[in-house]
Enzyme design. Structure first.
Site, PDB file in Angstrom:
ATOM      1  N   ASP A  53      11.037 -51.727  64.681  1.00 38.55           N
ATOM      2  CA  ASP A  53      11.866 -50.516  64.624  1.00 38.55           C
ATOM      3  C   ASP A  53      12.516 -50.267  65.980  1.00 38.55           C
ATOM      4  OD1 ASP A  53      10.919 -50.192  62.066  1.00 38.55           O
ATOM      5  OD2 ASP A  53       9.324 -48.818  62.680  1.00 38.55           O
TER       6      ASP A  53
HETATM    7  N1  URA Z   1       5.345 -51.114  61.550  1.00 40.42           N
HETATM    8  C1  URA Z   1       6.155 -50.082  61.852  1.00 40.42           C
HETATM    9  O1  URA Z   1       5.971 -48.983  61.352  1.00 40.42           O
HETATM   10  N2  URA Z   1       7.163 -50.296  62.727  1.00 40.42           N
HETATM   11  C2  URA Z   1       7.385 -51.481  63.327  1.00 40.42           C
HETATM   12  O2  URA Z   1       8.325 -51.596  64.140  1.00 40.42           O
HETATM   13  C3  URA Z   1       6.530 -52.541  63.009  1.00 40.42           C
HETATM   14  C4  URA Z   1       5.517 -52.346  62.112  1.00 40.42           C
END
Ligand code: URA
Length: 261
Positions: A110
């Site tokens: 993310d």
């Molecule tokens: N899980 C999440 O919530 N975000 C990420 O970036 C990776 C795994």
């Protein structure tokens, strides 16, 4: 050692069609190791041979394997209208035409997640690491909004372990997560886990799938919130602790072997 035809290499580097490249080679403007080469079939050793057209030396590489400590506010894609992408963090030296494929991030983190992100031109490796069939384990350090007491830690661990029914988010439906492992500061010494005592807001979480916002949604399901997330490992590969957010380096030969074996 990767060998490739001279005309194919030139075509790959934007010197036109294979026919155009054959004419270019016949014109005597192409040099291999400082000798004119007029043989289109010449087999170039990509690791050793130096190919030059007039004054331009070609950067010939089949594949590249990069480990990045992704920082926040950059997206794990090759293009984005709004944010910087992880490719924008790389030096221009890496923005070349690779014989093996286009440079791309392996999976996604993310925009606000930090940590280990691989970038490669090797589509086969990307498939191996991201295919849901392969259950590659990824470990994250998470900081939670609400500290968790020892009793609740055990409850979380049991729930994550037994396959949590993860809540829906936006267009993403709820799903039953594969068994995941939590490690709390009292259970293991680790440079990331610093809080000891009766409650902790720090935890390591290992998952073997990669659904949208998976870690955040898993903790939301048990009534908590992830306020910081960093990926520490993907399969056998761990983040180099020497890399600051936004920094990167190429994988060593041993690390590449570890991933490809
Ligand atoms: N899980 C999440 O919530 N975000 C990420 O970036 C990776 C795994």
């Amino acid at each position: 050692m990767k060998k490739e035809r001279l005309d194919k290499i030139l075509s790959h580097h934007g010197f036109g069609s294979r026919k155009d490249c054959k004419s270019l080679i016949h014109s005597g403007r192409v040099f291999v190791n400082e000798s004119v080469c007029t043989n289109c079939d010449f087999s170039v050793d990509c690791d050793v041979d130096v190919v030059r057209i007039d004054d331009e030396i070609l950067q010939i590489r089949e594949h590249v394997y990069i480990m990045m400590n992704k920082c926040q506010n950059v997206v794990s894609s090759t293009k984005d209208g709004l944010h910087k992408t992880v490719l924008d963090l790389l030096s221009p030296d890496y923005k070349i035409n690779y014989l093996g494929g286009d440079l791309h991030p392996v999976g996604r983190l993310d925009v606000d997640t930090e940590g280990l992100l691989l970038l490669t031109t090797d589509g086969k490796l990307t498939h191996t690491l991201t295919s849901p069939k392969n259950h590659v384990v990824k470990t994250y350090y998470a900081r939670l909004k609400n500290p968790v007491d020892i009793e609740t830690q055990k409850k979380y661990s049991d729930l994550f372990n037994s396959g949590l029914n993860v809540i829906a988010e936006g267009h993403e439906q709820s799903f039953v997560a594969k068994s995941a492992t939590l490690i709390w500061p009292n259970e293991k010494k680790c440079e990331y886990l610093t809080e000891f005592g009766d409650a902790s807001s720090e935890v390591l979480v290992s998952i073997s799938e990669g659904k949208y916002h998976q870690v955040k949604r898993m903790f939301a399901t048990v009534g908590n919130e992830v306020v910081y997330l960093k990926r520490l490992s993907v399969g056998p590969l761990s983040l180099d602790a020497g890399l600051k957010p936004g920094e990167y380096r190429e994988l060593t030969a041993d690390e590449i072997k570890l991933l490809l074996d």
